[in-house]
Design a protein around this motif. Structure first.
Motif, PDB file in Angstrom:
ATOM      1  N   TRP A  99       0.176  -4.403  -5.605  1.00 30.84           N
ATOM      2  CA  TRP A  99      -0.596  -4.084  -4.407  1.00 30.84           C
ATOM      3  C   TRP A  99      -0.595  -2.594  -4.090  1.00 30.84           C
ATOM      4  CZ3 TRP A  99      -4.107  -7.079  -2.783  1.00 30.84           C
ATOM      5  CH2 TRP A  99      -3.966  -8.472  -2.747  1.00 30.84           C
ATOM      6  N   GLU A 100       0.445  -1.894  -4.466  1.00 35.51           N
ATOM      7  CA  GLU A 100       0.587  -0.492  -4.051  1.00 35.51           C
ATOM      8  C   GLU A 100      -0.548   0.375  -4.582  1.00 35.51           C
ATOM      9  OE1 GLU A 100       2.803   0.413  -1.839  1.00 35.51           O
ATOM     10  OE2 GLU A 100       3.572  -1.647  -1.811  1.00 35.51           O
ATOM     11  N   GLU A 101      -0.879   0.195  -5.843  1.00 34.49           N
ATOM     12  CA  GLU A 101      -1.943   0.997  -6.449  1.00 34.49           C
ATOM     13  C   GLU A 101      -3.274   0.747  -5.745  1.00 34.49           C
ATOM     14  OE1 GLU A 101      -5.511   0.855  -9.015  1.00 34.49           O
ATOM     15  OE2 GLU A 101      -4.103  -0.826  -9.158  1.00 34.49           O
ATOM     16  N   LEU A 102      -3.541  -0.505  -5.423  1.00 32.60           N
ATOM     17  CA  LEU A 102      -4.800  -0.844  -4.758  1.00 32.60           C
ATOM     18  C   LEU A 102      -4.838  -0.311  -3.334  1.00 32.60           C
ATOM     19  CD1 LEU A 102      -5.079  -4.544  -5.982  1.00 32.60           C
ATOM     20  CD2 LEU A 102      -6.336  -2.569  -6.866  1.00 32.60           C
ATOM     21  N   ALA A 103      -3.701  -0.402  -2.637  1.00 33.44           N
ATOM     22  CA  ALA A 103      -3.652   0.078  -1.252  1.00 33.44           C
ATOM     23  C   ALA A 103      -3.805   1.592  -1.186  1.00 33.44           C
ATOM     24  CB  ALA A 103      -2.343  -0.355  -0.601  1.00 33.44           C
ATOM     25  N   ASP A 104      -3.264   2.299  -2.183  1.00 36.43           N
ATOM     26  CA  ASP A 104      -3.425   3.756  -2.210  1.00 36.43           C
ATOM     27  C   ASP A 104      -4.905   4.136  -2.234  1.00 36.43           C
ATOM     28  OD1 ASP A 104      -0.692   4.142  -2.212  1.00 36.43           O
ATOM     29  OD2 ASP A 104      -0.547   4.479  -4.377  1.00 36.43           O
ATOM     30  N   LEU A 105      -5.698   3.357  -2.953  1.00 38.23           N
ATOM     31  CA  LEU A 105      -7.133   3.612  -3.031  1.00 38.23           C
ATOM     32  C   LEU A 105      -7.849   3.119  -1.781  1.00 38.23           C
ATOM     33  CD1 LEU A 105      -7.681   2.522  -6.757  1.00 38.23           C
ATOM     34  CD2 LEU A 105      -7.498   4.859  -5.885  1.00 38.23           C
ATOM     35  N   ALA A 106      -7.470   1.938  -1.309  1.00 37.02           N
ATOM     36  CA  ALA A 106      -8.160   1.333  -0.171  1.00 37.02           C
ATOM     37  C   ALA A 106      -7.981   2.134   1.110  1.00 37.02           C
ATOM     38  CB  ALA A 106      -7.659  -0.101   0.036  1.00 37.02           C
ATOM     39  N   TYR A 121     -10.887  -4.260   0.777  1.00 41.80           N
ATOM     40  CA  TYR A 121      -9.951  -3.168   1.036  1.00 41.80           C
ATOM     41  C   TYR A 121      -8.832  -3.648   1.962  1.00 41.80           C
ATOM     42  CZ  TYR A 121     -13.598   0.028  -0.763  1.00 41.80           C
ATOM     43  OH  TYR A 121     -14.535   0.672  -1.538  1.00 41.80           O
ATOM     44  N   MET A 122      -9.212  -4.457   2.952  1.00 43.47           N
ATOM     45  CA  MET A 122      -8.209  -4.958   3.891  1.00 43.47           C
ATOM     46  C   MET A 122      -7.204  -5.861   3.188  1.00 43.47           C
ATOM     47  SD  MET A 122      -7.317  -4.483   7.000  1.00 43.47           S
ATOM     48  CE  MET A 122      -6.640  -5.153   8.513  1.00 43.47           C
ATOM     49  N   LEU A 123      -7.652  -6.626   2.199  1.00 39.26           N
ATOM     50  CA  LEU A 123      -6.711  -7.435   1.418  1.00 39.26           C
ATOM     51  C   LEU A 123      -5.660  -6.552   0.759  1.00 39.26           C
ATOM     52  CD1 LEU A 123      -9.035 -10.051  -0.370  1.00 39.26           C
ATOM     53  CD2 LEU A 123      -7.583 -10.407   1.643  1.00 39.26           C
ATOM     54  N   ALA A 124      -6.090  -5.405   0.252  1.00 34.65           N
ATOM     55  CA  ALA A 124      -5.132  -4.489  -0.369  1.00 34.65           C
ATOM     56  C   ALA A 124      -4.177  -3.910   0.663  1.00 34.65           C
ATOM     57  CB  ALA A 124      -5.869  -3.362  -1.090  1.00 34.65           C
ATOM     58  N   LEU A 125      -4.708  -3.553   1.823  1.00 33.00           N
ATOM     59  CA  LEU A 125      -3.873  -2.942   2.867  1.00 33.00           C
ATOM     60  C   LEU A 125      -2.868  -3.943   3.435  1.00 33.00           C
ATOM     61  CD1 LEU A 125      -6.625  -0.894   4.735  1.00 33.00           C
ATOM     62  CD2 LEU A 125      -4.982  -0.080   3.018  1.00 33.00           C
ATOM     63  N   THR A 126      -3.262  -5.207   3.542  1.00 32.77           N
ATOM     64  CA  THR A 126      -2.299  -6.212   4.000  1.00 32.77           C
ATOM     65  C   THR A 126      -1.325  -6.580   2.891  1.00 32.77           C
ATOM     66  OG1 THR A 126      -3.858  -8.000   3.454  1.00 32.77           O
ATOM     67  CG2 THR A 126      -3.863  -7.194   5.724  1.00 32.77           C
ATOM     68  N   GLY A 127      -1.816  -6.581   1.640  1.00 25.21           N
ATOM     69  CA  GLY A 127      -0.933  -6.911   0.520  1.00 25.21           C
ATOM     70  C   GLY A 127       0.213  -5.935   0.383  1.00 25.21           C
ATOM     71  N   ALA A 128      -0.052  -4.657   0.620  1.00 23.00           N
ATOM     72  CA  ALA A 128       0.986  -3.623   0.532  1.00 23.00           C
ATOM     73  C   ALA A 128       1.567  -3.262   1.882  1.00 23.00           C
ATOM     74  CB  ALA A 128       0.413  -2.375  -0.135  1.00 23.00           C
ATOM     75  N   ASP A 129       1.041  -3.865   2.954  1.00 28.34           N
ATOM     76  CA  ASP A 129       1.482  -3.622   4.327  1.00 28.34           C
ATOM     77  C   ASP A 129       1.404  -2.134   4.676  1.00 28.34           C
ATOM     78  OD1 ASP A 129       2.310  -4.113   6.871  1.00 28.34           O
ATOM     79  OD2 ASP A 129       4.449  -4.219   6.377  1.00 28.34           O
ATOM     80  N   ARG A 130       0.175  -1.672   4.855  1.00 32.67           N
ATOM     81  CA  ARG A 130      -0.069  -0.300   5.280  1.00 32.67           C
ATOM     82  C   ARG A 130      -0.529  -0.323   6.746  1.00 32.67           C
ATOM     83  NH1 ARG A 130      -0.781   2.908   0.534  1.00 32.67           N
ATOM     84  NH2 ARG A 130       0.678   2.003  -0.968  1.00 32.67           N
ATOM     85  N   PRO A 131       0.399  -0.326   7.689  1.00 30.58           N
ATOM     86  CA  PRO A 131       0.029  -0.546   9.101  1.00 30.58           C
ATOM     87  C   PRO A 131      -0.957   0.468   9.662  1.00 30.58           C
ATOM     88  CG  PRO A 131       2.327   0.153   8.886  1.00 30.58           C
ATOM     89  CD  PRO A 131       1.854  -0.169   7.517  1.00 30.58           C
ATOM     90  N   ASP A 132      -0.784   1.746   9.363  1.00 29.33           N
ATOM     91  CA  ASP A 132      -1.688   2.756   9.923  1.00 29.33           C
ATOM     92  C   ASP A 132      -3.117   2.550   9.416  1.00 29.33           C
ATOM     93  OD1 ASP A 132       0.428   3.833  11.261  1.00 29.33           O
ATOM     94  OD2 ASP A 132       0.741   5.490   9.852  1.00 29.33           O
ATOM     95  N   ALA A 133      -3.240   2.264   8.126  1.00 27.91           N
ATOM     96  CA  ALA A 133      -4.573   2.053   7.547  1.00 27.91           C
ATOM     97  C   ALA A 133      -5.203   0.770   8.083  1.00 27.91           C
ATOM     98  CB  ALA A 133      -4.478   2.007   6.026  1.00 27.91           C
ATOM     99  N   LYS A 134      -4.395  -0.256   8.308  1.00 27.34           N
ATOM    100  CA  LYS A 134      -4.928  -1.503   8.869  1.00 27.34           C
ATOM    101  C   LYS A 134      -5.475  -1.273  10.276  1.00 27.34           C
ATOM    102  CE  LYS A 134      -1.239  -4.057   8.182  1.00 27.34           C
ATOM    103  NZ  LYS A 134      -0.381  -5.275   8.230  1.00 27.34           N
ATOM    104  N   VAL A 135      -4.748  -0.497  11.055  1.00 28.47           N
ATOM    105  CA  VAL A 135      -5.213  -0.181  12.405  1.00 28.47           C
ATOM    106  C   VAL A 135      -6.513   0.627  12.340  1.00 28.47           C
ATOM    107  CG1 VAL A 135      -4.694   1.153  14.484  1.00 28.47           C
ATOM    108  CG2 VAL A 135      -2.952  -0.333  13.493  1.00 28.47           C
TER     109      VAL A 135
END
Length: 449
Positions: free
Chosen positions: A294-301, A317-331
Motif C-alpha cells: 500500500w505504501e507505494e500506491l499511497a505515495d502516488l495517491a 486513490y482513497m483506497l490507497a490512502l486508507t490502505g496505508a492510513d495517510r490521515p492528512d491526505a484522507k482529510v
C-alpha cells in the motif's frame, strides 16, 4: 481533401501525413503504445491539422490528470488557430468543438459532437471509439451500446476497422447484460482484428460476470497477440487474469501477478492505480496480508488529492490512502470532495452523488466503523455506475459494501445486496458470492445446503 481508413475526410496535405494518421487510428483502436508517436509524426508533418490537435487534446482529457488539462487547452487553442487558416470538413470542426465542450465541463457535449459526426459518417470508427471511450468514463453503458449499434451496418465486411467496431459492441453488450451475444460478437471481432485488446477484454468480462474463470484464463493465455503490444492497458488485462485466478481460489497466484505484472511499472496513471488498489482490497477481504504494498500506491495517491477530474479515479486513490492510513491526505481528499460537490456541472454532480457518500463509506470501513460504512455505501450504490468504469471494476465497492454489512451484522440487508449482485451476473454465483452467502447462513445458524 483526403480520406482515411475510416472512409472519412481529413484536410491533410501530404501522403505521408495521411499514412501516419492511419497508423495512429489503427494503434489507437488497438490500445497500442505507439499512438502518441504516430500522432506526433502527423502534427510535425502537417502542423495546421486541426483535427490532429483536437485529438491530442481529447486524448489528454481521457487521462484524467490535472496537469494534462493545460495540455488540452493548448491543443484547443492551436486547433482553433489552424481552423482560421484552412477550410475544414464538418467532421474536423466537430472534433474541435468536442474538445471545447469537454474543457468547458461538459463531456456529454463532447459526446453529442461525436454523434453528430457519426450521423454523417457512420463508417468513422475513430470517432465511434472516442464517443465510446467518453461514455465509458461517464458509466453510460446504454449509450455505448446504442452508439455503436447505430454505426455497425456501415462497418461491413470490407471495412478495415470492422473488427474494432465489433470489439466495442461486445463490451457494450457485456455491460448491458447480454453475455452470450457479447462473447460471440467479441470472438468474431478478434478474427478480424486479432490485436484488439478491447474486444478480448470484453470477453474476459463475460467470463468474470458469469463465473467461468477457467475460460477467462484460457482466453487471455491463448490470445496474447491481442494485448501484449498494448500501452498500459496490458496491465488491465493482467488484472483481469488475477481476478479470474482469485475466483478459482488461487490467491497466491493473484498476488504474484500483482508484483510481476499489474505493478510491473510504478506509474501514477489512475487506471493503473485502480487496477492495483482494487486488487489489493480484494485480496485483503479474503484475508491475504499484502504487506507494505500500500505504501507505494499511497505515495502516488496523496499527490492526487486535488485532481478532481474523475470520481472513479479519486475513489481508488482513497483506497490507497486508507490502505496505508495517510490521515492528512484522507482529510484533504474529503474536503475537496465536499468543495466539488457544492459546484454545478456534470462532474460535480457525480461528486455530490455518489461521490461524497462513497468516500465516507470507504473511510469508515478502513476505520472499522462498519455500520456507518454500510449505510454510506448502500446510499451510494444506486448512482455508482455514474462514476464510470465497468461492472467488474466497480465490483470492488460492492465487495466492501457487502463485507461492511456482514461485519456490522446486517445480514438481511447484506443478503439483498448480494442477491442484486448475483442477478446482475445473470444469476451466476462466483466464489465471493458463495463464501458470503455461507457466512450469512452460518450467522443465522442455518446448515449450509
Amino acid at each position: 481533401m483526403m480520406y482515411d481508413i475510416c472512409q472519412s475526410p481529413v484536410t491533410l496535405s501530404k501522403p505521408q501525413a495521411l499514412e501516419d494518421w492511419n497508423s495512429m487510428i489503427r494503434t489507437f483502436l488497438a490500445h497500442g503504445m505507439a499512438t502518441p508517436t504516430h500522432l506526433g509524426a502527423v502534427l510535425q508533418s502537417d502542423p495546421d491539422f486541426a483535427m490532429g490537435h483536437a485529438a491530442r487534446g481529447l486524448f489528454s482529457m481521457m487521462m484524467g490528470r490535472a496537469e494534462l488539462v493545460a495540455v488540452a487547452h493548448e491543443a484547443a487553442q492551436t486547433a482553433r488557430a489552424a481552423q482560421k487558416k484552412i477550410s475544414l470538413s464538418t467532421r474536423e470542426i466537430l472534433w474541435v468543438d468536442a474538445l471545447d465542450h469537454w474543457l468547458a465541463g461538459s463531456p456529454t457535449g463532447a459526446i453529442a459532437a461525436m454523434e453528430r459526426i457519426l450521423a454523417q459518417h457512420p463508417t468513422d470508427t475513430l470517432t465511434a471509439k472516442v464517443s465510446h471511450a467518453i461514455r465509458f468514463i461517464l458509466g453510460d453503458a446504454e449509450g455505448m451500446r446504442s452508439s455503436v449499434e447505430r454505426v455497425l451496418d456501415a462497418h461491413g465486411e470490407d471495412h478495415l476497422c470492422r473488427g474494432y467496431a465489433l470489439g466495442c459492441h461486445a463490451f457494450a453488450l457485456e455491460e448491458t447484460g447480454e453475455y452470450d451475444r457479447a462473447e460471440a460478437v467479441g470472438r468474431a471481432g478478434l478474427v478480424l482484428a486479432p490485436d484488439d485488446s478491447w474486444g478480448l477484454h470484453a470477453i474476459a468480462h463475460v467470463y468474470d460476470m458469469t463465473a467461468r474463470p477457467d475460460l477467462g484464463i484460457r482466453l487471455i493465455e491463448t490470445h496474447t497477440k491481442a494485448w501484449d503490444h498494448c500501452n498500459n492497458f496490458r496491465y488491465h488485462v493482467w488484472w483481469h487474469k488475477a481476478l479470474l485466478h482469485m475466483d478459482q481460489g488461487q490467491l497466491d497466484v493473484a498476488l504474484g501477478l500483482y508484483d510481476a505484472q499489474v505493478r510491473a511499472d510504478k506509474t501514477d496513471d489512475y487506471r493503473d492505480i485502480s487496477n492495483a488498489t482494487s486488487l489489493l482490497v480484494r485480496l485483503e477481504l479474503e484475508g491475504v496480508d499484502v504487506g507494505l504494498r500500500w505504501e507505494e500506491l499511497a505515495d502516488l495517491a496523496q499527490n492526487r488529492t486535488d485532481d478532481g477530474l474523475v470520481v472513479f479515479a479519486d475513489l481508488h486513490y482513497m483506497l490507497a490512502l486508507t490502505g496505508a492510513d495517510r490521515p492528512d491526505a484522507k482529510v484533504a481528499m474529503t474536503r475537496r470532495f465536499a468543495r466539488d460537490a457544492a459546484k454545478s456541472g456534470e462532474m460535480p454532480q457525480r461528486y455530490a452523488n455518489p461521490g461524497v457518500a462513497a468516500l465516507s463509506g470507504l473511510n469508515a470501513f478502513a476505520e472499522g466503523r462498519y455500520d456507518a460504512a454500510f449505510a454510506d455505501l448502500v446510499s451510494a450504490r444506486q448512482a455508482m455506475q455514474s462514476i464510470g468504469g465497468s461492472h467488474a471494476q466497480r465490483d470492488v465497492f460492492e465487495r466492501i459494501t457487502i463485507d461492511a454489512g456482514l461485519r456490522a451484522g446486517r445480514y438481511d440487508q447484506t443478503e439483498a445486496v448480494l442477491n442484486e449482485r448475483i442477478t446482475r451476473r445473470a444469476g451466476c454465483k462466483d466464489r465471493f458470492a458463495h463464501t458470503r452467502l455461507a457466512t450469512i447462513q452460518d450467522a443465522r445458524r442455518i446448515p449450509a445446503q
